[in-house]
Motif scaffolding. Structure first.
Motif, PDB file in Angstrom:
ATOM      1  N   LEU A  87     -22.377 109.937  75.752  1.00  0.00           N
ATOM      2  CA  LEU A  87     -21.777 109.069  76.310  1.00  0.00           C
ATOM      3  C   LEU A  87     -22.084 107.786  77.167  1.00  0.00           C
ATOM      4  O   LEU A  87     -21.634 107.121  77.497  1.00  0.00           O
ATOM      5  N   ILE A  88     -23.623 108.182  77.545  1.00  0.00           N
ATOM      6  CA  ILE A  88     -24.074 107.243  78.504  1.00  0.00           C
ATOM      7  C   ILE A  88     -25.003 106.458  77.808  1.00  0.00           C
ATOM      8  O   ILE A  88     -25.091 105.222  78.086  1.00  0.00           O
ATOM      9  N   TYR A  89     -25.655 106.704  76.718  1.00  0.00           N
ATOM     10  CA  TYR A  89     -26.516 106.038  76.175  1.00  0.00           C
ATOM     11  C   TYR A  89     -25.861 105.449  74.592  1.00  0.00           C
ATOM     12  O   TYR A  89     -25.354 106.279  73.980  1.00  0.00           O
ATOM     13  N   ARG A  90     -26.182 104.178  74.450  1.00  0.00           N
ATOM     14  CA  ARG A  90     -25.628 103.459  72.945  1.00  0.00           C
ATOM     15  C   ARG A  90     -26.460 104.303  72.145  1.00  0.00           C
ATOM     16  O   ARG A  90     -25.743 104.649  71.014  1.00  0.00           O
ATOM     17  N   GLN A  91     -27.746 104.631  72.213  1.00  0.00           N
ATOM     18  CA  GLN A  91     -28.449 105.470  71.229  1.00  0.00           C
ATOM     19  C   GLN A  91     -29.133 106.695  71.885  1.00  0.00           C
ATOM     20  O   GLN A  91     -30.269 106.227  72.485  1.00  0.00           O
ATOM     21  N   ALA A  92     -28.457 107.669  71.672  1.00  0.00           N
ATOM     22  CA  ALA A  92     -29.079 109.016  72.472  1.00  0.00           C
ATOM     23  C   ALA A  92     -30.039 109.579  71.740  1.00  0.00           C
ATOM     24  O   ALA A  92     -29.877 109.746  70.601  1.00  0.00           O
ATOM     25  N   ASN A  93     -31.187 109.520  72.442  1.00  0.00           N
ATOM     26  CA  ASN A  93     -32.363 110.252  71.605  1.00  0.00           C
ATOM     27  C   ASN A  93     -32.251 111.745  72.017  1.00  0.00           C
ATOM     28  O   ASN A  93     -32.093 112.200  73.122  1.00  0.00           O
ATOM     29  N   LYS A  94     -32.853 112.489  70.825  1.00  0.00           N
ATOM     30  CA  LYS A  94     -33.071 113.936  71.086  1.00  0.00           C
ATOM     31  C   LYS A  94     -34.172 114.260  71.953  1.00  0.00           C
ATOM     32  O   LYS A  94     -35.212 113.467  71.991  1.00  0.00           O
ATOM     33  N   HIS A  95     -34.456 115.373  72.557  1.00  0.00           N
ATOM     34  CA  HIS A  95     -35.394 115.568  73.239  1.00  0.00           C
ATOM     35  C   HIS A  95     -36.773 115.993  72.490  1.00  0.00           C
ATOM     36  O   HIS A  95     -36.370 116.389  71.123  1.00  0.00           O
ATOM     37  N   ASP A  96     -37.896 115.329  72.814  1.00  0.00           N
ATOM     38  CA  ASP A  96     -39.102 115.510  72.202  1.00  0.00           C
ATOM     39  C   ASP A  96     -39.645 116.969  72.344  1.00  0.00           C
ATOM     40  O   ASP A  96     -40.032 117.173  73.774  1.00  0.00           O
ATOM     41  N   THR A  97     -39.525 117.877  71.358  1.00  0.00           N
ATOM     42  CA  THR A  97     -40.188 119.118  71.712  1.00  0.00           C
ATOM     43  C   THR A  97     -41.641 119.493  71.110  1.00  0.00           C
ATOM     44  O   THR A  97     -41.829 120.586  71.263  1.00  0.00           O
ATOM     45  N   ALA A  98     -42.249 118.608  70.472  1.00  0.00           N
ATOM     46  CA  ALA A  98     -43.362 118.763  69.804  1.00  0.00           C
ATOM     47  C   ALA A  98     -44.453 119.055  71.002  1.00  0.00           C
ATOM     48  O   ALA A  98     -45.488 119.656  70.432  1.00  0.00           O
ATOM     49  N   LYS A  99     -44.398 118.468  71.807  1.00  0.00           N
ATOM     50  CA  LYS A  99     -45.696 118.423  72.695  1.00  0.00           C
ATOM     51  C   LYS A  99     -45.727 119.764  73.261  1.00  0.00           C
ATOM     52  O   LYS A  99     -44.763 120.056  74.066  1.00  0.00           O
ATOM     53  N   LEU A 136     -22.491 118.942  86.538  1.00  0.00           N
ATOM     54  CA  LEU A 136     -23.656 118.844  85.389  1.00  0.00           C
ATOM     55  C   LEU A 136     -24.180 117.716  85.202  1.00  0.00           C
ATOM     56  O   LEU A 136     -25.460 117.326  85.080  1.00  0.00           O
ATOM     57  N   LEU A 137     -23.600 116.630  85.311  1.00  0.00           N
ATOM     58  CA  LEU A 137     -23.963 115.161  85.117  1.00  0.00           C
ATOM     59  C   LEU A 137     -24.959 114.789  86.337  1.00  0.00           C
ATOM     60  O   LEU A 137     -25.803 114.384  86.238  1.00  0.00           O
ATOM     61  N   ALA A 138     -24.334 115.043  87.759  1.00  0.00           N
ATOM     62  CA  ALA A 138     -24.970 114.806  88.630  1.00  0.00           C
ATOM     63  C   ALA A 138     -26.386 115.522  88.923  1.00  0.00           C
ATOM     64  O   ALA A 138     -27.450 114.956  89.598  1.00  0.00           O
ATOM     65  N   MET A 139     -26.729 116.643  88.178  1.00  0.00           N
ATOM     66  CA  MET A 139     -28.097 117.298  88.470  1.00  0.00           C
ATOM     67  C   MET A 139     -28.870 116.845  87.307  1.00  0.00           C
ATOM     68  O   MET A 139     -29.984 117.379  87.164  1.00  0.00           O
ATOM     69  N   THR A 140     -28.633 115.730  86.346  1.00  0.00           N
ATOM     70  CA  THR A 140     -29.375 115.399  85.576  1.00  0.00           C
ATOM     71  C   THR A 140     -30.050 114.241  85.683  1.00  0.00           C
ATOM     72  O   THR A 140     -29.460 113.410  86.414  1.00  0.00           O
ATOM     73  N   PRO A 141     -31.183 113.841  85.077  1.00  0.00           N
ATOM     74  CA  PRO A 141     -31.749 112.453  85.436  1.00  0.00           C
ATOM     75  C   PRO A 141     -31.157 111.178  84.801  1.00  0.00           C
ATOM     76  O   PRO A 141     -31.302 110.099  85.422  1.00  0.00           O
ATOM     77  N   PHE A 142     -30.271 111.468  83.870  1.00  0.00           N
ATOM     78  CA  PHE A 142     -29.527 110.511  83.387  1.00  0.00           C
ATOM     79  C   PHE A 142     -28.067 110.087  84.301  1.00  0.00           C
ATOM     80  O   PHE A 142     -27.314 109.324  83.705  1.00  0.00           O
ATOM     81  N   ALA A 143     -28.023 110.870  85.290  1.00  0.00           N
ATOM     82  CA  ALA A 143     -26.691 110.637  85.944  1.00  0.00           C
ATOM     83  C   ALA A 143     -26.585 109.239  86.587  1.00  0.00           C
ATOM     84  O   ALA A 143     -25.894 108.545  86.862  1.00  0.00           O
ATOM     85  N   PHE A 144     -28.043 108.477  86.931  1.00  0.00           N
ATOM     86  CA  PHE A 144     -28.036 107.358  87.540  1.00  0.00           C
ATOM     87  C   PHE A 144     -27.611 106.166  86.499  1.00  0.00           C
ATOM     88  O   PHE A 144     -27.490 105.045  86.844  1.00  0.00           O
ATOM     89  N   LYS A 145     -27.585 106.520  85.229  1.00  0.00           N
ATOM     90  CA  LYS A 145     -27.140 105.606  84.127  1.00  0.00           C
ATOM     91  C   LYS A 145     -25.980 105.432  83.795  1.00  0.00           C
ATOM     92  O   LYS A 145     -25.321 104.726  83.152  1.00  0.00           O
ATOM     93  N   ALA A 146     -25.167 106.309  84.449  1.00  0.00           N
ATOM     94  CA  ALA A 146     -23.628 106.502  84.150  1.00  0.00           C
ATOM     95  C   ALA A 146     -22.727 105.581  85.087  1.00  0.00           C
ATOM     96  O   ALA A 146     -23.003 105.427  86.169  1.00  0.00           O
ATOM     97  N   SER A 147     -22.065 105.024  84.340  1.00  0.00           N
ATOM     98  CA  SER A 147     -21.102 103.766  84.926  1.00  0.00           C
ATOM     99  C   SER A 147     -20.101 104.571  85.423  1.00  0.00           C
ATOM    100  O   SER A 147     -19.607 105.644  85.365  1.00  0.00           O
ATOM    101  N   LYS A 148     -19.129 103.678  86.454  1.00  0.00           N
ATOM    102  CA  LYS A 148     -18.003 104.236  87.009  1.00  0.00           C
ATOM    103  C   LYS A 148     -17.045 104.460  86.045  1.00  0.00           C
ATOM    104  O   LYS A 148     -15.842 105.304  86.313  1.00  0.00           O
TER     105      LYS A 148
END
Length: 271
Positions: free
Chosen positions: A193-205, A234-246
């Motif tokens: 909902l936030i990113y135009r192209q949402a990437n999956k988490h990288d779990t390989a590392k 939930l949104l507020a406790m994530t790093p991408f909360a700062f990217k969420a529009s009004k």
């Protein structure tokens, strides 16, 4: 307030033992750290801070506390406790690295162990110490923990930075480190909902090299929301909360139902 054991800390300035005397922790070199009225101790000297109030802010803390109290991460907690029951020495000290408000910390406490939680954010430690008085809480940096070598038999990190050298230092021989990190699809629907192209988490590392991987688990389940406040928390406790529009915030407020995945990787290592 606590069990019969007194907290065992070392001085962050000179690495000597700290003893609690009249509500102050003091070392032989006369460095002193007052115990707060809530029961925690601040072991983060001002010269070690990189900002005035490091760590999560009060709004993030309150959102995470409200969200976790609703039980959405209960399956994760159950998986963590099952591993502790299977492998852990139940009399050895337990350490929660980046403990936040103590949600996971206090659930590892039994009548036979001592449990410590550390976080760099004083606001979170204040809440944890006031709410869960059977554990020991301190403000400190994970990069220089206020504990002696080999102090803990069980150490876990839920989303906190994994500082292998320091974690390994405070682990006993044959002690365990449990890491919880996001798997590929964690909160993907919310992220989309936030990113135009949402990437999956990288779990390989895999960051742990000095310890032996004993067990790895993938935990995936849907979280179904019927209360917009829970989604916003939930949104507020994530790093991408700062990217969420009004506009998105308003959209979520209006939604009666929302569903997204919880997706975790649990890795258990032994020293």
């Amino acid at each position: 307030m606590h069990t019969e054991n007194l907290a065992q800390y070392r001085c962050p300035l000179c690495q000597q033992a700290l003893l609690l005397t009249e509500k102050s922790y003091r070392c032989i070199n006369k460095h002193s750290f007052d115990q707060a009225k809530q029961g925690y101790v601040n072991l983060l000297p001002v010269q070690f801070k990189h900002s005035k109030e490091p760590g999560d802010n009060k709004a993030m803390v309150q959102a995470r506390r409200a969200f976790l109290d609703k039980g959405y991460y209960q399956p994760l907690l159950d998986s963590m406790l099952a591993l502790y029951q299977k492998y852990g020495d139940k009399t050895a000290a337990v350490f929660d690295a980046g403990c936040g408000e103590g949600f996971y910390t206090h659930q590892h406490k039994t009548e036979h162990n001592s449990v410590y939680g550390v976080d760099i954010a004083k606001e979170t430690i204040k809440i944890a110490a006031k709410r869960y008085q059977d554990c020991f809480y301190s403000v400190a940096t994970l990069a220089d923990l206020p504990f002696n070598d080999g102090h803990f038999g069980w150490l876990y990190s839920v989303y906190a930075p994994i500082l292998e050298n320091e974690f390994t230092r405070i682990l006993q021989d044959k002690g365990y480190l449990l890491t919880v990190t996001p798997a590929d699809n964690h909160l993907f629907e919310l992220k989309a909902l936030i990113y135009r192209q949402a990437n999956k988490h990288d779990t390989a590392k895999q960051v742990i090299k000095q310890l032996t991987l004993i067990e790895e688990q993938r935990l995936n389940y849907p979280m179904n929301f019927s209360n917009s406040d829970d989604v916003l928390n939930l949104l507020a406790m994530t790093p991408f909360a700062f990217k969420a529009s009004k506009e998105l915030i308003n959209q979520l407020k209006q939604q009666k139902e929302f569903s997204c995945q919880a997706d975790f990787v649990l890795r258990l290592y032994q020293k």
